[in-house]
Write a protein that holds these residues in place. Sequence first.
Motif, short mmCIF file in Angstrom:
data_model
loop_
_atom_site.label_atom_id
_atom_site.label_comp_id
_atom_site.label_asym_id
_atom_site.label_seq_id
_atom_site.Cartn_x
_atom_site.Cartn_y
_atom_site.Cartn_z
N ARG A 117 47.75 12.62 13.32
CA ARG A 117 46.50 13.14 13.90
C ARG A 117 45.30 12.67 13.09
NH1 ARG A 117 46.88 19.42 15.34
NH2 ARG A 117 44.77 18.94 16.08
N LYS A 118 45.49 12.54 11.78
CA LYS A 118 44.40 12.10 10.91
C LYS A 118 44.00 10.66 11.25
CE LYS A 118 43.10 11.60 6.05
NZ LYS A 118 43.58 11.60 4.65
N THR A 119 45.02 9.80 11.48
CA THR A 119 44.76 8.39 11.83
C THR A 119 44.09 8.31 13.20
OG1 THR A 119 46.75 7.80 10.60
CG2 THR A 119 45.81 6.10 12.01
N LEU A 120 44.55 9.18 14.14
CA LEU A 120 43.97 9.19 15.48
C LEU A 120 42.51 9.63 15.43
CD1 LEU A 120 44.80 8.63 18.41
CD2 LEU A 120 45.32 11.05 18.66
N LYS A 121 42.20 10.59 14.55
CA LYS A 121 40.81 11.04 14.39
C LYS A 121 39.94 9.90 13.86
CE LYS A 121 38.01 14.69 12.26
NZ LYS A 121 37.99 15.82 11.32
N GLU A 122 40.51 9.12 12.95
CA GLU A 122 39.80 7.97 12.39
C GLU A 122 39.53 6.93 13.47
OE1 GLU A 122 37.80 5.87 9.52
OE2 GLU A 122 38.60 7.91 9.36
N LEU A 123 40.53 6.76 14.38
CA LEU A 123 40.37 5.82 15.50
C LEU A 123 39.20 6.26 16.39
CD1 LEU A 123 41.35 3.65 17.67
CD2 LEU A 123 42.60 5.55 18.67
N ARG A 124 39.17 7.56 16.70
CA ARG A 124 38.14 8.06 17.61
C ARG A 124 36.75 7.93 17.00
NH1 ARG A 124 41.57 13.10 19.97
NH2 ARG A 124 42.73 11.90 21.51
N LYS A 125 36.72 7.84 15.70
CA LYS A 125 35.43 7.60 15.02
C LYS A 125 34.97 6.17 15.30
CE LYS A 125 33.79 7.25 10.26
NZ LYS A 125 34.23 7.34 8.86
N THR A 153 28.89 7.76 14.97
CA THR A 153 29.98 7.55 14.01
C THR A 153 30.11 6.09 13.57
OG1 THR A 153 31.54 7.23 15.82
CG2 THR A 153 31.30 9.48 15.00
N GLU A 154 29.11 5.28 13.93
CA GLU A 154 29.12 3.84 13.62
C GLU A 154 30.40 3.17 14.12
OE1 GLU A 154 28.15 3.10 9.55
OE2 GLU A 154 26.33 4.31 9.62
N PRO A 155 30.66 3.26 15.44
CA PRO A 155 31.91 2.69 15.98
C PRO A 155 31.89 1.17 16.03
CG PRO A 155 30.49 3.42 17.76
CD PRO A 155 29.79 3.80 16.49
N ASP A 156 33.08 0.61 16.23
CA ASP A 156 33.22 -0.84 16.42
C ASP A 156 33.32 -1.19 17.90
OD1 ASP A 156 33.55 -1.69 13.56
OD2 ASP A 156 35.21 -0.28 13.72
N LEU A 157 33.84 -0.22 18.69
CA LEU A 157 34.08 -0.46 20.12
C LEU A 157 33.50 0.69 20.95
CD1 LEU A 157 35.57 -2.01 22.46
CD2 LEU A 157 37.57 -0.59 21.95
N LEU A 158 32.71 0.34 21.95
CA LEU A 158 32.20 1.34 22.91
C LEU A 158 32.88 1.10 24.24
CD1 LEU A 158 28.31 1.78 22.58
CD2 LEU A 158 30.11 3.21 21.67
N ILE A 159 33.44 2.15 24.82
CA ILE A 159 34.00 2.06 26.16
C ILE A 159 32.96 2.65 27.11
CG2 ILE A 159 35.86 2.81 27.70
CD1 ILE A 159 37.68 2.78 25.21
#
Length: 679
Positions: free
Chosen positions: A436-444, A523-529
């Motif tokens: 869940r921690k890794t998934l939260k990091e992904l969503r960031k 969250t300073e993302p790399d990818l926007l959907i």
Amino acid sequence: MKDSNILLQVEEMKTVFKTRAGILDAVDGISFSISKGETVAIVGESGSGKSVSALSILRLLDSNGEVASGKILFNNLNLKDLSKDEIRKIRGNEIAMIFQDPMTCLDPVYTVGDQIIETIKIHEDLSKKEYRERALELLKLVGLPDPEGRIDAYPHQLSGGQRQRVMIAIALACRPNLIIADEPTTALDVTVQAQIMQLLKDLQSQFGTAIILVTHDLGIVAEMADKVVVVYAGQVVEESYVKDLFNKPEHPYTEALLKSIPKIDTDRNRRLQTIKGNVPTLREIPSGCRFHPRCPLAAEKCKSEEPPLFKLDKNRVSKCWKADPVLERKWEIPVSIEEGETVFQDNEHLISKQKLLDVTNLKKYFPITKGILSRTSGHVKAVDGVSLDIYKGEVLGLVGESGCGKSTVGRLITGLINSTDGEVTFDGKKLSGVTRKTLKELRKRVQFVFQDPYSSLDPRMTILDIIGEPLEVHNLAKGTAKIQRVAELLELVGLDKNEMHKFPHQFSGGQRQRIGIARALATEPDLLICDEAVSALDVSVQAQILNLLKDLQLKMGLSYLFISHDLNVVKYISDRIAVMYLGEIVEVTDSNTLFKKPLHPYSQALISAVPIPNPNIEPNRLILSGEVPSPSNPPSGCKFHTRCRFANDICKNKKPNLIAISEEHLVSCHLYGEEGEHG
């Protein structure tokens, strides 16, 4: 002298609404006419008074609205002065209306046949058998597939295009002389839109029906209209025959609207021209010319004196001082508007070809359950083996008809829903079975920009709290640091940082979409959907948001998965485009190649269906036959074979693979495989 051919003459119509703040003028002295068998388009941005003008004709206004003055002459009968019973006899019988959203206009508890019959009953006395026969005849007339089977269906059992056909059948029930169509194709796919436009044209030539078309889609206007009425802030600012208007717009507002549309031949490296500011609210109508605060040509005279409607020739008027034959001043658009910084810089982030996202054989099957025990009787194959990749700094467009699985792909990538099978790899890390921690990091690092900026923003939260929420969730900033970061984000998307304490309802649609983008960037993302991120916006606001997305891409190295059914927009913003049909990718290539030489028959049909905002070009349509099959029971072999003009036996039995025709062009079609003729 009155033309005997004129069916409807609107003269100085004024519509007002009584509110707590006082009486507001929604329509202020609009005049136009429509002749038998003619199509008149009413165009303008949201809030300009298009729909209110149309509703005023039939007196379908809310209880606090009324036509205060002017004339609405229909066959020389003034509709404004009729009683409620008298106007009811006109509605549906002589003037009918097609509304924008068929789902909200059709009653969910009655069959479509009953709803057509109900309209006929109001005006005609027939036997039960005759009512049903007439309803069936109308469903056949509007081209509803399997009318005998569908007459007893409920609205939710039909697709969007089928529901709109039912709405047209209801409108035609009593063979009216005039149809008012309010954004009749806005909610529809480009392929269905092409079918509905062709249907309206055919019905018009068959019955000589006049059509008032209310729309903001200038491509549809170019194709359908004989005359165009441009409205702004409750007034007509220009009226002209369609070719004259597109070839040489007279009013600066009309010109700005036409220039803000991305077209298939628009240079992707050039900025779209935008119209600064917004349509004024009814409480804040400017003095002088109502367009002057947004007009690049505005002079002192425009700010203080309201221009009259100047008659330029027999068929053309313009409400602009530059049309005054007495004034000799040259009205040229300032250099800063035409030249200035109109070209985007090169995208340096794409040079490295660094893969950010890799999706392999992704599947999502939703179970179909039946009975008390909810046993699984089948599956809806929403996403059925999708593979795609996105590079750092790249925009990948994802297009296809409604229900093909585009949005589901976006949700699977972010982990908002779990996949049935397949793998998503983001920045080199596989996401299956992560903590869940890794998934939260992904969503960031992967964020969503939704279609409707109003429903995706909490109306009870201030902009500070809305944009600040992801900062707190991911422990990025709190207190003063959060306020400072929100201020930076608002300025980044072109909003005033001092407005962070306001609520969403205090902003326009375009401003709310900017707030949605600011929240996604927090969250300073790399990818926007971006899931239909500009489809709910006016063309002028859409141009601002597309320019903003391009600026952010170049400045921050952002990547986008840009999901949309508007192919003009996708062509303009995307580096590459993936075409999706019934849960599968059928073609992938760069945007220029796809529009110049589409290989898959489905891609060819999609692109041919795009409305062209140029009345001088006759569209060469490939109208698709039939409906999109159900994803719960897709066809065998190639899923597109039931609608494909090239289909043969191999297509019905064997599924084609996605193969490389060239290094950058993939297609899934037997025409290009070992079995077909290559190229």
